[in-house]
Design an enzyme around this catalytic site. Sequence first.
Site, PDB file in Angstrom:
ATOM      1  N   HIS A  73       0.907  -1.641   0.097  1.00 59.05           N
ATOM      2  CA  HIS A  73       0.100   0.024   0.111  1.00 59.05           C
ATOM      3  C   HIS A  73       0.961   1.296   0.516  1.00 59.05           C
ATOM      4  O   HIS A  73       2.076   1.394   0.316  1.00 59.05           O
ATOM      5  CB  HIS A  73      -0.443   0.224   1.571  1.00 59.05           C
ATOM      6  CG  HIS A  73      -0.052   0.078   2.460  1.00 59.05           C
ATOM      7  ND1 HIS A  73       0.093   0.960   3.012  1.00 59.05           N
ATOM      8  CD2 HIS A  73      -0.424  -1.096   3.467  1.00 59.05           C
ATOM      9  CE1 HIS A  73       0.770   0.903   4.371  1.00 59.05           C
ATOM     10  NE2 HIS A  73       0.542  -0.380   4.222  1.00 59.05           N
ATOM     11  N   ASP A  75       0.086   4.495   0.866  1.00 61.09           N
ATOM     12  CA  ASP A  75      -0.567   5.578   1.980  1.00 61.09           C
ATOM     13  C   ASP A  75       0.202   5.206   3.088  1.00 61.09           C
ATOM     14  O   ASP A  75       0.999   4.231   3.552  1.00 61.09           O
ATOM     15  CB  ASP A  75      -2.619   5.560   2.278  1.00 61.09           C
ATOM     16  CG  ASP A  75      -2.598   4.234   2.313  1.00 61.09           C
ATOM     17  OD1 ASP A  75      -1.807   2.891   2.161  1.00 61.09           O
ATOM     18  OD2 ASP A  75      -3.712   4.025   3.261  1.00 61.09           O
ATOM     19  N   GLU A 134      -5.377   1.542   2.675  1.00 58.84           N
ATOM     20  CA  GLU A 134      -5.011   0.923   3.357  1.00 58.84           C
ATOM     21  C   GLU A 134      -5.238   0.923   5.139  1.00 58.84           C
ATOM     22  O   GLU A 134      -5.599   0.410   5.434  1.00 58.84           O
ATOM     23  CB  GLU A 134      -3.447   0.278   3.262  1.00 58.84           C
ATOM     24  CG  GLU A 134      -3.555  -1.305   4.228  1.00 58.84           C
ATOM     25  CD  GLU A 134      -3.183  -1.732   4.980  1.00 58.84           C
ATOM     26  OE1 GLU A 134      -3.267  -2.560   6.224  1.00 58.84           O
ATOM     27  OE2 GLU A 134      -2.301  -0.972   6.187  1.00 58.84           O
ATOM     28  N   GLU A 135      -4.324   2.218   5.265  1.00 63.87           N
ATOM     29  CA  GLU A 135      -4.317   2.563   6.727  1.00 63.87           C
ATOM     30  C   GLU A 135      -6.062   3.424   7.100  1.00 63.87           C
ATOM     31  O   GLU A 135      -6.072   3.547   8.438  1.00 63.87           O
ATOM     32  CB  GLU A 135      -3.610   3.529   6.912  1.00 63.87           C
ATOM     33  CG  GLU A 135      -2.302   3.130   6.410  1.00 63.87           C
ATOM     34  CD  GLU A 135      -1.638   2.245   7.492  1.00 63.87           C
ATOM     35  OE1 GLU A 135      -2.106   1.487   8.687  1.00 63.87           O
ATOM     36  OE2 GLU A 135      -0.208   1.422   7.437  1.00 63.87           O
ATOM     37  N   GLU A 163       4.175  -5.930   3.561  1.00 63.65           N
ATOM     38  CA  GLU A 163       4.053  -5.289   5.048  1.00 63.65           C
ATOM     39  C   GLU A 163       5.471  -5.322   5.960  1.00 63.65           C
ATOM     40  O   GLU A 163       6.605  -6.240   6.047  1.00 63.65           O
ATOM     41  CB  GLU A 163       2.728  -6.033   5.320  1.00 63.65           C
ATOM     42  CG  GLU A 163       1.633  -5.505   5.155  1.00 63.65           C
ATOM     43  CD  GLU A 163       1.498  -3.907   5.883  1.00 63.65           C
ATOM     44  OE1 GLU A 163       1.777  -3.770   6.383  1.00 63.65           O
ATOM     45  OE2 GLU A 163      -0.127  -3.867   5.511  1.00 63.65           O
TER      46      GLU A 163
END
Length: 378
Positions: A73, A75, A134-135, A163
């Site tokens: 991701h 973001d 994603e956050e 991740e």
Amino acid sequence: MTTTLPNLATTPVDVLFRAICDIPSVSGDEAAIADAIQTSLATYPHLEVLRDGDTVVARTHLGRSSRVVIAGHIDTVPIQRNLPTWITHDAAEGEIVWGRGTVDMKGGVAVALQLAATLAEPIVDVTYVFYDNEEVEASKNGLGRVAANHPDWLAADFAILGEPTAAHIEGGCNGTMRLDVATKGLTAHSARAWRGHNAIHDLAPVLAALAAHESETLVVDGLAYREGLNAVGIHGGIAGNMIPDAATVSVNYRFAPSRSGADAEAYVREVFSGIEGLTITVTDLAEGARPGLDHPVAAAFVTAASAATGAQVNPKYGWTDVARFSALGIPAVNFGPGDPNLAHADDERCPSSQVIAVHAALHAWLSSDTAATGKASS
């Protein structure tokens, strides 16, 4: 002002890492970094580049027998006076990059971008996914949106999510469920409390049950997943001179991937089964993901990464988007630079050596015959 990235193919991955971190991309404001990624990847003829919102997908079409997704991701959580990045040096770890996104998870993004640019003929076909939001709440998640709108973009035999894992491998992930446990009382003046019924007091046995609860550790596909059941918020009260007629404790259950969401809800209800007068409502649910490390492609990756970096295989306690791949029938692992304990911290930081190590492990694997083990995908 147009945001640009340095040359992906010629810029060292640790330098690219810092350049990507220095592009602010708080959830909901990823357009600039998505534009830069799309523009940069579009210059490579071996890649087909696609876009949905602020999610960019680039993939090879070499007719290989297997396809792998490498995803991350773009973001971050909000900036807290920790951009632009800065560098310190440590005798043991070498160069350390500090700032928002250095752990979660622009190191993994930098690795994927350079792999996409430099590996024109990987041993498997590769789909690189750089997704937004994603956050924040799951309904906005770019990977989920692509899975709904363009599931063919994600078709693969195995997926790696970049991740932060401190360059180790974390298989699968725990599921997560949030529930509101509510009580109902009767309002009265606090000087005449006997005329009412205190809903907050009725939460006492709920909190006692949570405090006494001993979480389980369940072994799934050889990995030990530690569960957790905790109160994470309490809401109630009207005014300083009134008996509250309603109260709620918010509960979060992190459950092993061997349990379904239905199993998890039944488990929580059983914990509170001896307490009368409760209303229990599930407010959020994300299923977990089994490790899937018995899949041939996954097993080959673990062998190669362990040989390249000494990576250990651990369970993932937090929820990640590997669960979305699992729901699509794609086994997935987490493998990326950065200490997950520093994710979202104001002192977020990552050694450049971890970014280099993860890049080296994936580059070596995707360039070798070990990555080709597995069934063909369309």
